[in-house]
Design a protein around this motif. Structure first.
Motif, PDB file in Angstrom:
ATOM      1  N   SER A 114      36.331  44.736  47.801  1.00 39.56           N
ATOM      2  CA  SER A 114      36.659  45.532  46.619  1.00 39.56           C
ATOM      3  C   SER A 114      37.304  44.689  45.511  1.00 39.56           C
ATOM      4  O   SER A 114      37.183  45.009  44.321  1.00 39.56           O
ATOM      5  CB  SER A 114      37.590  46.682  47.005  1.00 39.56           C
ATOM      6  OG  SER A 114      36.957  47.538  47.947  1.00 39.56           O
ATOM      7  N   THR A 115      37.982  43.630  45.923  1.00 38.01           N
ATOM      8  CA  THR A 115      38.680  42.792  44.922  1.00 38.01           C
ATOM      9  C   THR A 115      37.959  41.470  44.668  1.00 38.01           C
ATOM     10  O   THR A 115      38.470  40.620  43.930  1.00 38.01           O
ATOM     11  CB  THR A 115      40.106  42.502  45.396  1.00 38.01           C
ATOM     12  OG1 THR A 115      40.054  41.851  46.678  1.00 38.01           O
ATOM     13  CG2 THR A 115      40.901  43.794  45.516  1.00 38.01           C
ATOM     14  N   GLY A 119      35.142  35.294  36.559  1.00 37.32           N
ATOM     15  CA  GLY A 119      36.067  36.389  36.372  1.00 37.32           C
ATOM     16  C   GLY A 119      35.427  37.758  36.518  1.00 37.32           C
ATOM     17  O   GLY A 119      36.117  38.781  36.489  1.00 37.32           O
ATOM     18  N   GLU A 120      34.090  37.803  36.673  1.00 35.91           N
ATOM     19  CA  GLU A 120      33.374  39.072  36.825  1.00 35.91           C
ATOM     20  C   GLU A 120      33.653  39.671  38.200  1.00 35.91           C
ATOM     21  O   GLU A 120      33.601  38.967  39.209  1.00 35.91           O
ATOM     22  CB  GLU A 120      31.877  38.843  36.632  1.00 35.91           C
ATOM     23  CG  GLU A 120      31.055  40.121  36.810  1.00 35.91           C
ATOM     24  CD  GLU A 120      29.559  39.834  36.850  1.00 35.91           C
ATOM     25  OE1 GLU A 120      28.779  40.783  37.000  1.00 35.91           O
ATOM     26  OE2 GLU A 120      29.184  38.630  36.755  1.00 35.91           O
ATOM     27  N   SER A 121      33.937  40.964  38.197  1.00 32.74           N
ATOM     28  CA  SER A 121      34.200  41.654  39.463  1.00 32.74           C
ATOM     29  C   SER A 121      32.887  41.848  40.234  1.00 32.74           C
ATOM     30  O   SER A 121      31.821  42.011  39.640  1.00 32.74           O
ATOM     31  CB  SER A 121      34.863  43.004  39.203  1.00 32.74           C
ATOM     32  OG  SER A 121      34.963  43.749  40.414  1.00 32.74           O
ATOM     33  N   PHE A 122      33.007  41.875  41.569  1.00 32.50           N
ATOM     34  CA  PHE A 122      31.818  42.114  42.385  1.00 32.50           C
ATOM     35  C   PHE A 122      31.289  43.526  42.158  1.00 32.50           C
ATOM     36  O   PHE A 122      30.096  43.803  42.313  1.00 32.50           O
ATOM     37  CB  PHE A 122      32.167  41.887  43.867  1.00 32.50           C
ATOM     38  CG  PHE A 122      30.979  41.896  44.771  1.00 32.50           C
ATOM     39  CD1 PHE A 122      30.011  40.894  44.719  1.00 32.50           C
ATOM     40  CD2 PHE A 122      30.811  42.944  45.684  1.00 32.50           C
ATOM     41  CE1 PHE A 122      28.913  40.926  45.558  1.00 32.50           C
ATOM     42  CE2 PHE A 122      29.705  42.964  46.517  1.00 32.50           C
ATOM     43  CZ  PHE A 122      28.749  41.955  46.468  1.00 32.50           C
TER      44      PHE A 122
END
Length: 864
Positions: free
Chosen positions: A337-338, A344-347
């Motif tokens: 989730s993190t 810097g792009e979130s999964f």
């Protein structure tokens, strides 16, 4: 007999060697003197000031020794009879001198006389120069000042003498330039014709010279300042225009219902568009959740698989129970989730422990894709704040839609109440009213806090902004001495330079110091007294030093010739031949040259010295002196002994290469050594001699000079003040009206001087002097003139003015020797300006920049 003959030969050779050493030292003095005085004033009085003092003291010491030696040896032996007590041993004419008497005279009396004369001549030469300087007429001082101005322009190769181009040819000839430049002040001082020529050409010469200097100064100093002003001005103008526009917009909307309603409708439209767009992006993201991160699921080497491997090993470990396994699932769900990429792009997924099945996770990519899809959907619900079961109609009236609208309002500076709803249009109207209430004033205050000019009122156009006093003040501050009242922010650099150069009075200072109206200022007590002294010194020192050295060489050569005539005519012939080769040949070549100075000066005398026969004779003779000096100067300037003497006095001529490793000597106030200390002591002790013998008076500089200017800027008075124990002890007031009838009357002795004791003492000292009785008969004894009476009364008056007296003492302690009082009204109120000593250095500074380094005193309380 052979031993005696050898001793005689050795003595002659020793004398010839010593004489040759002395001549070499005198030559070095002459050459270094010319090199020194051929340089600009700022070098002579600036970086080489101490060197010039050393050179002058070295010259007086050396020439003084030669003169003292010549005098001591020329004095007849009979003169020393006064020191011989035994009548039988005294010198008698036409009789041989007793050996013991000769030994006493030559071994004791003459050496003592030599030392005494030498010790007296060293300070007396300095006193003689100062005596000549202080007895020089004001017109002669003016001539010397003109010569300095011409010399500075001549050095810069920026002048041309109208009617006599031969002088201009010299400046382009490096072989002849230094000698001519060094002696220009002397020539102008002694030659009336040359002085008149400089006077007639001075204004044009100074205009051209200063114009060139000022243009260079403007380009190098003013242009960067103008560009700095332009940068700041453009930034401030743009900032002002932006703030003014925002101010006007806010001011229009304040308490304007129509404009507020327009903005309310605009904000609602923006909010509705954002709400709809928010839902569209949410819906599209849900549609794209299928096959989310398919590339990651299909990649066997991705980081998720590697992280899972370590979790799996721990999960199936025999030591890991149910709580342990549950925690591993929680940790792995949190990891996914993190998870973020290096960019810097979130999964982009949100998983819980229930979504993790460790045993089946890596058995199929489809399982991973299914897990990513579930996590993506949960992530989108959380990200957009929309529950899974919410429909579009519900969304439009939900708190989520309100939140989107509130964010839109905040970006526009509108803050609604916490309980505001989409149907509350009145609340939105009030929020917009609150936004603009006082906003215009707040915006303008923010602008003024950060602005350099900090304009108080908006709505100014470009012209109004350019005329602001803040802009003018900043322009004055930035441009400094280059500011003109005609300066505007829009003026071009080329046009302003032309305007500035045209506005310059050009020679404003030079005109002042070279005008015949300024002659009184050169008198003792005048503001330019020190300037006149420096100018005359520059004119007098070189010829006097050269004359003293040549006289010493000539006298010693005669004495040596007389001695050799009686001892060995062969050596005399050899010495004369050496003298001819050493001096006659170089001088002869110099005189025979087609560009000889005597030819040029002869032509000059024919053209400009037609009235005074003596001046014509002097001018031609000066040309021959220049030829003699030129022959010596050009032949011997590179001798090693010249360099050695230069090293002793710490001076290296410009034509010699500077040693990079040689440290630069700091400019000290004064040399500190025995000879210098003795010279100062003897000078102070013997400075009474010129006045005592009627050859003038050595006048010390005044502590403060006051110049009073009337409202029309004409001179009202010159006052030289001497201070002691913070009181005025004496005052000297030059008669600046001396060329008028009133000025002549002011110098006549009409008033009786009630000084009985002084009259008795004067009579007792001069009763046998015919000149005294002549003055007594003419009424010059026991009386005083109006100027003398004014001086006495002025000293008493200044002591009774506490404010003025305190100001004079303060300025004296600060070294600000000149006080200029500009009359404001006829009520004894003045504007006060102070500056340093007006001397030759100020001429150099004024020629270079044409500015006075003056300071105005605020709240001046001087009273006269």
């Amino acid at each position: 007999m052979i031993l005696s003959q050898f001793s005689k030969q050795a003595k002659i050779l020793l004398l010839l060697s010593l004489f040759m050493v002395y001549v070499c030292l005198e030559l070095s003095l002459n050459i270094l003197l010319i090199d020194m005085y051929a340089q600009p004033i700022q070098a002579v009085f600036g970086e080489h000031r101490m060197t010039a003092e050393r050179l002058e003291l070295f010259g007086r010491t050396l020439s003084g020794f030669g003169l003292a030696l010549a005098l001591a040896t020329f004095i007849p032996a009979k003169i020393f009879n006064v020191f011989i007590g035994d009548e039988a041993k005294k010198v008698v004419a036409n009789k041989p001198i007793e050996p013991k008497t000769a030994q006493l005279i030559n071994g004791v009396f003459r050496p003592l006389l030599l030392v005494l004369l030498w010790a007296l001549i060293i300070p007396c030469l300095r006193i003689a120069v100062d005596g000549v300087v202080d007895t020089t007429s004001n017109d002669k001082k003016l001539s010397a000042v003109r010569a300095i101005v011409y010399k500075e322009a001549y050095l810069a190769e920026t002048v041309a003498i109208e009617g006599f181009p031969e002088f201009d040819d010299i400046v382009s000839d490096p072989q002849r330039k230094d000698l001519m430049v060094a002696l220009i002040p002397s020539l102008a001082y002694f030659s009336a014709g040359f002085n008149q020529l400089i006077e007639s050409n001075l204004e044009n010469m100074a205009d051209q010279f200063l114009l060139n200097r000022q243009e260079v100064s403007f380009i190098t100093e003013a242009i960067p300042r103008i560009r700095q002003f332009d940068r700041t001005y453009k930034q401030e103008l743009a900032s002002y225009q932006k703030a003014s526009k925002a101010y006007l917009v806010a001011l229009k909307k304040e308490n304007n219902y129509s404009l507020i309603e327009q903005e309310r409708l605009s904000l609602l439209n923006q909010a509705n568009a954002s709400i709809t767009d928010h839902w569209k992006r949410y819906s599209q993201a849900l549609l794209d959740a299928d096959n989310y991160r398919k590339d990651v699921a299909e990649d066997a080497n991705n980081a998720i698989r590697k992280g899972y491997s370590s979790v799996k090993d721990d999960y199936f470990s025999s030591s890991c129970k149910s709580d342990c396994r549950q925690q591993l699932k929680v940790d792995f769900a949190e990891y996914l989730s993190t998870l973020k990429y290096d960019t810097g792009e979130s999964f982009g997924v949100y998983l819980t422990a229930d979504d993790i099945t460790v045993a089946k996770m890596l058995k199929s990519k489809y399982y991973l894709m299914s897990m990513f899809e579930r996590g993506r959907i949960k992530y989108l619900h959380r990200q957009y704040g929309i529950p899974e079961d919410m429909e579009y109609e519900q969304y439009n009236s939900s708190s989520q839609a309100v939140s989107v609208a509130v964010n839109v309002f905040k970006k526009q500076g509108v803050t609604v109440a916490n309980d505001w709803t989409l149907s509350d249009q009145r609340g939105l109207h009030k929020a917009i009213e609150a936004k603009y209430k006082g906003r215009a004033k707040a915006l303008w205050n923010d602008y003024r806090k950060n602005a350099t000019f900090s304009v108080t009122k908006p709505r100014l156009d470009r012209v109004g902004f350019a005329r602001l006093p803040q802009v003018t003040q900043y322009a004055k501050q930035t441009l400094g001495n280059y500011y003109l009242a005609e300066f505007t922010p829009s003026i071009s650099e080329r046009k302003y330079k032309k305007l500035w150069l045209a506005k310059q009075d050009n020679i404003s200072f030079i005109k002042m110091v070279t005008s015949t109206a300024a002659t009184a200022a050169f008198s003792p007590g005048g503001s330019m007294f020190m300037l006149g002294k420096d100018a005359v010194k520059l004119a007098v020192i070189p010829p006097m030093s050269i004359a003293a050295s040549l006289l010493a060489i000539f006298l010693l050569f005669i004495k040596l010739g007389v001695y050799l005539w009686s001892q060995s005519k062969g050596y005399l012939t050899l010495a004369m031949l050496a003298g001819i080769l050493a001096f006659g040949v170089p001088v002869g070549n110099s005189m025979a040259d087609k560009n000889a100075y005597h030819v040029m000066m002869g032509n000059f005398a024919e053209a400009f010295s037609t009235v005074d026969p003596f001046d014509k004779f002097f001018t031609i003779g000066f040309g021959y002196v220049l030829d003699i000096e030129n022959g010596i100067f050009q032949t011997y300037r590179d001798l090693t002994v010249v360099k050695l003497v230069g090293q002793i006095i710490k001076y290296r001529p410009p034509y010699q290469l500077q040693d990079q490793a040689q440290p630069v000597e700091a400019i000290a106030e004064h040399d500190e050594h025995f000879l210098c200390a003795y010279d100062d002591f003897a000078y102070t002790w013997l400075s009474f001699l010129p006045k005592h013998y009627g050859f003038g008076e050595v006048i010390k500089p005044f502590d403060t000079n006051i110049t009073v200017l009337k409202q029309d800027l004409n001179v009202g008075a010159y006052i030289g003040v001497r201070l002691e124990n913070e009181k005025v002890t004496s005052v000297n007031m030059p008669n600046f009206l001396q060329n008028s009838d009133i000025g002549v009357l002011a110098d006549q002795k009409f008033f009786y001087k009630p000084d009985v004791a002084g009259l008795v003492s004067e009579f007792a000292s001069n009763f046998d002097d015919p000149q005294y009785w002549l003055k007594l008969g003419q009424g010059d004894i026991g009386k005083e003139s109006l100027m003398q009476k004014l001086e006495i009364n002025m000293a008493a008056y200044l002591n009774n003015q506490p404010a003025t007296l305190s100001l004079l003492n303060t300025l004296h302690k600060k070294g600000q020797n000149n006080l200029i009082l500009l009359e404001l009204k006829r009520n004894k109120k003045y504007r006060c300006f102070v500056l340093g000593v007006v001397d030759a250095q100020m001429i150099s500074d004024s020629i270079n920049v044409n500015f006075f380094d003056y300071e105005e005193l605020p709240k001046c309380k001087a009273v006269l």
